[in-house]
Design an enzyme around this catalytic site. Structure first.
Site, PDB file in Angstrom:
ATOM      1  CE  LYS A 131       9.442  -5.515   3.998  1.00  6.95           C
ATOM      2  NZ  LYS A 131       8.086  -6.639   4.018  1.00  6.95           N
TER       3      LYS A 131
HETATM    4  P1  NAD Z   1       0.152   0.714   1.946  1.00  8.93           P
HETATM    5  O1  NAD Z   1       1.333   1.840   1.621  1.00  8.93           O
HETATM    6  O2  NAD Z   1      -0.866   0.175   0.725  1.00  8.93           O
HETATM    7  O3  NAD Z   1      -0.857   1.276   3.150  1.00  8.93           O
HETATM    8  C1  NAD Z   1      -0.265   1.797   4.352  1.00  8.93           C
HETATM    9  C2  NAD Z   1      -1.469   2.399   5.180  1.00  8.93           C
HETATM   10  O4  NAD Z   1      -1.139   2.789   6.575  1.00  8.93           O
HETATM   11  C3  NAD Z   1      -2.166   3.567   4.455  1.00  8.93           C
HETATM   12  O5  NAD Z   1      -3.668   3.380   4.454  1.00  8.93           O
HETATM   13  C4  NAD Z   1      -1.598   4.693   5.286  1.00  8.93           C
HETATM   14  O6  NAD Z   1      -2.466   5.797   5.250  1.00  8.93           O
HETATM   15  C5  NAD Z   1      -1.764   4.072   6.672  1.00  8.93           C
HETATM   16  N1  NAD Z   1      -0.788   4.995   7.529  1.00  8.93           N
HETATM   17  C6  NAD Z   1       0.709   5.371   7.235  1.00  8.93           C
HETATM   18  N2  NAD Z   1       0.949   6.168   8.424  1.00  8.93           N
HETATM   19  C7  NAD Z   1      -0.105   6.129   9.298  1.00  8.93           C
HETATM   20  C8  NAD Z   1      -0.379   6.640  10.458  1.00  8.93           C
HETATM   21  N3  NAD Z   1       0.314   7.285  11.410  1.00  8.93           N
HETATM   22  N4  NAD Z   1      -1.563   6.520  11.253  1.00  8.93           N
HETATM   23  C9  NAD Z   1      -2.564   5.694  10.585  1.00  8.93           C
HETATM   24  N5  NAD Z   1      -2.420   5.049   9.497  1.00  8.93           N
HETATM   25  C10 NAD Z   1      -1.225   5.306   8.781  1.00  8.93           C
HETATM   26  O7  NAD Z   1       0.958  -0.642   2.645  1.00  8.93           O
HETATM   27  P2  NAD Z   1       0.484  -2.022   2.768  1.00  8.93           P
HETATM   28  O8  NAD Z   1       0.969  -2.596   1.414  1.00  8.93           O
HETATM   29  O9  NAD Z   1      -1.003  -2.186   3.046  1.00  8.93           O
HETATM   30  O10 NAD Z   1       1.093  -2.490   4.163  1.00  8.93           O
HETATM   31  C11 NAD Z   1       0.685  -2.092   5.498  1.00  8.93           C
HETATM   32  C12 NAD Z   1       1.551  -3.120   6.304  1.00  8.93           C
HETATM   33  O11 NAD Z   1       1.386  -4.479   6.011  1.00  8.93           O
HETATM   34  C13 NAD Z   1       2.883  -3.032   6.538  1.00  8.93           C
HETATM   35  O12 NAD Z   1       3.414  -3.145   7.716  1.00  8.93           O
HETATM   36  C14 NAD Z   1       3.414  -4.099   5.619  1.00  8.93           C
HETATM   37  O13 NAD Z   1       4.768  -4.264   6.008  1.00  8.93           O
HETATM   38  C15 NAD Z   1       2.463  -5.075   5.941  1.00  8.93           C
HETATM   39  N6  NAD Z   1       2.499  -6.177   4.820  1.00  8.93           N
HETATM   40  C16 NAD Z   1       2.105  -5.867   3.412  1.00  8.93           C
HETATM   41  C17 NAD Z   1       2.018  -6.905   2.700  1.00  8.93           C
HETATM   42  C18 NAD Z   1       1.749  -6.500   1.172  1.00  8.93           C
HETATM   43  O14 NAD Z   1       1.089  -7.652   0.444  1.00  8.93           O
HETATM   44  N7  NAD Z   1       1.451  -5.372   0.756  1.00  8.93           N
HETATM   45  C19 NAD Z   1       2.510  -8.095   2.921  1.00  8.93           C
HETATM   46  C20 NAD Z   1       2.756  -8.438   4.176  1.00  8.93           C
HETATM   47  C21 NAD Z   1       2.934  -7.454   5.217  1.00  8.93           C
END
Ligand code: NAD
Length: 458
Positions: A131
């Site tokens: 990561k």
């Molecule tokens: P992203 O940046 O697209 O979205 C993050 C979301 O979280 C946004 O909607 C934001 O508004 C919200 N957020 C942030 N702070 C917040 C708060 N205090 N209260 C409520 N909402 C809040 O990120 P993503 O890629 O969708 O990733 C989200 C999660 O999924 C993370 O934990 C990431 O590690 C995990 N993840 C992502 C992927 C991927 O392919 N993108 C894969 C596996 C895991």
């Protein structure tokens, strides 16, 4: 059988595992890395895993920290801090996302790298875990500044990564455009190398630049595939199923859109801009378009001047954070940041299943409370493994110079997710434990067997 009916072992053993003292771990119970290792060691104990595999998995192989200056649009320079943690590569090249967020810390990155090792093992893609992250708030920078930050970070870590050694991908705060800048920077630094090979330095690229069809929605699609596979255990069907989604970014919005297309009702959403409820079910495509335009869910469906708290045909009623957690649903999908579900939130939640789109969305107290209340948790290393699975498909396509159609990607993704869900279910039956421990046990067993046949150098 639900967790409530299962004689489940505790999510995290109350006693401190002796490996912590052997490796001189901090005693802070709120440390995310310590918490993730505790789950790993708990599963290792159930498996009676060899001591040498336990200590190897308890620490990352490499922790790289870089500092790099970047020129801002107004001409002044700022120094940024970045990380790349390579946890384990016994199953294949290191693999894991890069996060751009102001709260990126080394121990969080270590925890996410360990989760990647477990995730890849559970879905049986031949990768290890890594990561990365840069301590930066993308919302405070122009696209030009973000491009320069990305390129300087790529350049700073490029001696430590490679298309067959360590392959980054998008995560919170990064996207396909970020990966395009990253790949271009790496390719410029390797002018002698085969362009097609260098392209494999990152996954999650735009389709025009070597990306795979289906990658953008892959994590959300994987969450849905796992939920669908598990639904019969809860006597639930997708049609009319009520869902709430915390975080409406890549993972949350795609999971919501796919579930809504299949007939579920997404009745509550919350992101960093606020919460909304609509018992008729949101038009999730329109909500995603609104979020892309405005940066958040707040104000969706409200005409200018109508004010918040109004219920409109398309939008929803603005709700508080507590009201969001209390909304009665069948499935709750956390898809925002880590550790948002603590004991307080878990005690308020009104759902049957938590499908973890985000990594580590529950802290140990939240986890214990959900378990006590009989709420089944589909753990992140299972539920959100769709992203890395389609990343692997992208890497395979780049390596073999072929392009898969979207149906092929979806079919292969579903096969990996369903098999991983079944592996987890079998481990739960075998060890009579909760789903999280079961998923770690299924992943660790594969890693342990690989160490057995490979042996440990020298
Ligand atoms: P992203 O940046 O697209 O979205 C993050 C979301 O979280 C946004 O909607 C934001 O508004 C919200 N957020 C942030 N702070 C917040 C708060 N205090 N209260 C409520 N909402 C809040 O990120 P993503 O890629 O969708 O990733 C989200 C999660 O999924 C993370 O934990 C990431 O590690 C995990 N993840 C992502 C992927 C991927 O392919 N993108 C894969 C596996 C895991």
């Amino acid at each position: 059988m639900t967790t409530a009916q299962t004689p489940a072992s505790n999510v995290i053993s109350e006693a401190r595992d002796p490996v912590f003292d052997e490796l001189d771990f901090p005693t802070d119970p709120d440390n995310l890395y310590t918490q993730t290792v505790a789950v790993t060691l708990h599963a290792a104990e159930l498996l009676d895993l060899r001591h040498r595999v336990r200590i190897i998995c308890a620490q990352p192989k490499n922790e790289i920290m870089v500092h790099f200056p970047v020129r801002m649009d107004d001409g002044h320079h700022r120094l940024f801090k970045g990380y790349r943690v390579q946890h384990n590569n016994v199953l294949g090249p290191y693999k894991g996302g890069v996060r751009f967020h102001p709260e990126v810390h080394l121990d969080d990155v270590k925890s996410l790298a360990l989760l990647m090792t477990m995730k890849c093992s559970l879905v049986r893609v031949p990768y290890g875990g890594a990561k990365g992250g840069v301590k930066v708030n993308p919302r405070e920078h122009t696209p030009d500044e973000m491009q320069r930050i990305t390129r300087r970070f790529a350049s700073a870590i490029s001696p430590f990564i490679g298309p067959d050694y360590d392959i980054p991908a998008p995560d919170v705060g990064t996207n396909a455009q970020t990966m395009a800048w990253f790949a271009d920077t790496y390719m410029m630094s390797q002018p002698q190398s085969n362009t097609q090979d260098a392209l494999r330095i990152v996954t999650g690229k735009p389709v025009e630049f070597g990306g795979s069809l289906g990658r953008e929605k892959a994590t959300g699609q994987g969450v849905v595939d796992v939920v669908v596979e598990m639904l019969p255990e809860f006597n639930l069907s997708i049609e009319g199923m009520r869902v709430s989604v915390l975080g409406f970014g890549n993972v949350g919005s795609w999971a919501a859109r796919i579930l809504a297309d299949m007939g579920a009702k997404v009745v509550a959403v919350m992101d960093h801009t606020g919460g909304l409820r609509n018992d008729e079910g949101f038009d999730c495509d329109a909500l995603a378009a609104h979020t892309a335009k405005t940066g958040g869910v707040a104000g969706f469906g409200q005409d200018a001047g109508s004010g918040s708290g109004q219920n409109t045909a398309q939008g929803g009623q603005a709700i508080s954070e507590d009201e969001f957690y209390q909304t009665p649903v069948d499935v709750f999908i956390p898809a925002a940041l880590e550790q948002m579900i603590k004991h307080r939130q878990a005690a308020m939640m009104n759902c049957k299943i938590v499908a973890e789109g985000a990594n580590s969305p529950c802290d140990p107290s939240g986890d214990r409370e959900l378990q006590r209340r009989g709420i089944e948790v589909l753990p992140a290393i299972l539920a959100n493994a769709g992203g890395v699975t389609v990343s692997y498909f992208e890497w395979v396509q780049n390596k073999s110079c072929v392009i898969w159609d979207a149906e092929h990607v979806d079919t292969e993704l579903n096969r990996h997710m369903v098999m991983a869900a079944r592996r987890t279910r079998l481990a739960r039956q075998r060890f009579k434990c909760d789903m999280r421990t079961a998923a770690f046990a299924a992943a660790l067993e594969h890693i342990g067997k690989t160490y057995d046949v490979r042996g440990i150098f020298p």
